[in-house]
Motif scaffolding. Structure first.
Motif, PDB file in Angstrom:
ATOM      1  N   GLU A   1      -0.680   3.930   1.057  1.00 55.75           N
ATOM      2  CA  GLU A   1      -1.472   4.703   2.017  1.00 55.75           C
ATOM      3  C   GLU A   1      -1.018   4.469   3.461  1.00 55.75           C
ATOM      4  OE1 GLU A   1      -3.895   6.823   1.147  1.00 55.75           O
ATOM      5  OE2 GLU A   1      -3.844   6.355  -0.998  1.00 55.75           O
ATOM      6  N   PHE A   2      -0.535   3.244   3.742  1.00 56.31           N
ATOM      7  CA  PHE A   2      -0.114   2.920   5.112  1.00 56.31           C
ATOM      8  C   PHE A   2       0.879   1.765   5.026  1.00 56.31           C
ATOM      9  CE2 PHE A   2      -2.953  -0.467   4.419  1.00 56.31           C
ATOM     10  CZ  PHE A   2      -2.970  -1.354   5.490  1.00 56.31           C
TER      11      PHE A   2
ATOM     12  N   GLN B   1      -7.764  -2.323   1.752  1.00 57.25           N
ATOM     13  CA  GLN B   1      -6.484  -1.970   2.397  1.00 57.25           C
ATOM     14  C   GLN B   1      -6.817  -1.427   3.774  1.00 57.25           C
ATOM     15  OE1 GLN B   1      -3.961   0.792   0.276  1.00 57.25           O
ATOM     16  NE2 GLN B   1      -5.671   1.924  -0.554  1.00 57.25           N
TER      17      GLN B   1
ATOM     18  N   HIS C   1      -8.349   2.313   4.520  1.00 54.27           N
ATOM     19  CA  HIS C   1      -7.815   3.237   3.536  1.00 54.27           C
ATOM     20  C   HIS C   1      -8.587   2.991   2.235  1.00 54.27           C
ATOM     21  CE1 HIS C   1      -4.630   4.680   6.185  1.00 54.27           C
ATOM     22  NE2 HIS C   1      -4.635   3.447   6.666  1.00 54.27           N
TER      23      HIS C   1
ATOM     24  N   THR D   1     -13.488   5.357   2.484  1.00 55.33           N
ATOM     25  CA  THR D   1     -12.273   5.626   3.243  1.00 55.33           C
ATOM     26  C   THR D   1     -12.665   6.016   4.662  1.00 55.33           C
ATOM     27  OG1 THR D   1     -10.122   6.748   3.177  1.00 55.33           O
ATOM     28  CG2 THR D   1     -12.064   8.119   2.764  1.00 55.33           C
TER      29      THR D   1
ATOM     30  N   SER E   1       0.843  -1.192   0.000  1.00 60.67           N
ATOM     31  CA  SER E   1       0.000   0.000   0.000  1.00 60.67           C
ATOM     32  C   SER E   1       0.878   1.241   0.000  1.00 60.67           C
ATOM     33  CB  SER E   1      -0.895   0.004   1.233  1.00 60.67           C
ATOM     34  OG  SER E   1      -1.565   1.248   1.378  1.00 60.67           O
TER      35      SER E   1
ATOM     36  N   ASP F   1     -16.656   4.885   8.040  1.00 61.50           N
ATOM     37  CA  ASP F   1     -16.217   5.223   6.683  1.00 61.50           C
ATOM     38  C   ASP F   1     -17.148   6.203   5.991  1.00 61.50           C
ATOM     39  OD1 ASP F   1     -13.933   3.313   6.351  1.00 61.50           O
ATOM     40  OD2 ASP F   1     -15.513   1.843   6.708  1.00 61.50           O
TER      41      ASP F   1
ATOM     42  N   ASP G   1      -6.198  -1.158   7.907  1.00 64.23           N
ATOM     43  CA  ASP G   1      -5.349  -1.156   9.089  1.00 64.23           C
ATOM     44  C   ASP G   1      -6.209  -1.655  10.246  1.00 64.23           C
ATOM     45  OD1 ASP G   1      -3.771  -0.675  11.268  1.00 64.23           O
ATOM     46  OD2 ASP G   1      -3.361   1.430  10.800  1.00 64.23           O
TER      47      ASP G   1
END
Length: 218
Positions: free
Chosen positions: A50-51, A182, A159, A140, A48, A123, A184
């Motif tokens: 993003e993270f 994706q 994400h 997101t 990713s 989200d 976390d």
């Protein structure tokens, strides 16, 4: 993004940016590594941006029209998703901004032999329809004053993620479903647990979805 009451213009801007990213994920075939396959479903991943985790991609054919498949996966309070998806305990709409844009809370059960405790996710979700008949969800994580962290749940963070329900040319009764996760999961989870969980749960998602489409739309 921290929100008390959603500013509709800001929410629309964020969600359209997510939808653009989702299209990029959908169109970019480079860098994906296969991690699971079988029963007509392939799951692949790449790092990713993003993270510090992975972006997962699921791709499979579901027997059912895009509208029927969408009816089973769409973000809706009291919808079908919590009836068939073993990874969703409950789904609620925290705020409806427009008829295609909302803030949702999803709670998930413990998983991986209880190594992963119950999670919840808040989200911003945008539903889009494209000219070719594709229906997509684009989500997101956000913070929202009406949905602070709850006892008994670890707050996870999605994400940019979502799915595309795509018509199959020449196969009106089938749908190509491409999904992107994706997530976390937060908490102190060994990377090996997370890496094993997502491919397995995504493959199960397709199998359970196929059963649901048959059950609810036959």
């Amino acid at each position: 993004m921290h929100l008390r009451a959603m500013d509709p213009a800001a929410a629309a801007q964020v969600s359209e940016a997510v939808a653009t990213k989702m299209l990029q994920y959908r169109q970019d075939a480079s860098g994906w590594k296969s991690c699971r396959g079988g029963h007509g479903v392939s799951v692949s991943w790449r790092p990713s941006v993003e993270f510090a985790g992975s972006l997962y991609r699921g791709d499979g054919i579901v027997c059912g029209t895009p509208e029927e498949v969408w009816d089973c996966v769409k973000p809706a309070a009291g919808g079908l998703r919590e009836k068939w998806d073993e990874n969703v305990t409950s789904f609620e709409i925290i705020e409806s901004i427009t008829n295609t844009l909302c803030v949702s809370r999803t709670s998930t059960p413990s998983a991986a032999m209880k190594l992963i405790s119950p999670r919840d996710f808040v989200d911003l979700v945008l539903v889009k329809k494209y000219e070719d008949g594709t229906i997509s969800s684009n989500a997101t994580h956000v913070e929202h004053a009406l949905c602070p962290p709850k006892p008994g749940f670890v707050r996870g963070f999605n994400h940019p993620c979502g799915c595309f329900c795509e018509p199959l040319p020449g196969e009106p009764g089938k749908t190509r479903l491409v999904t992107f996760f994706q997530t976390d999961l937060s908490g102190y989870l060994p990377k090996s647990v997370v890496d094993a969980f997502f491919p397995r749960s995504m493959a199960g998602f397709y199998a359970n979805l196929q059963k649901a489409v048959k059950q609810f739309h036959n």
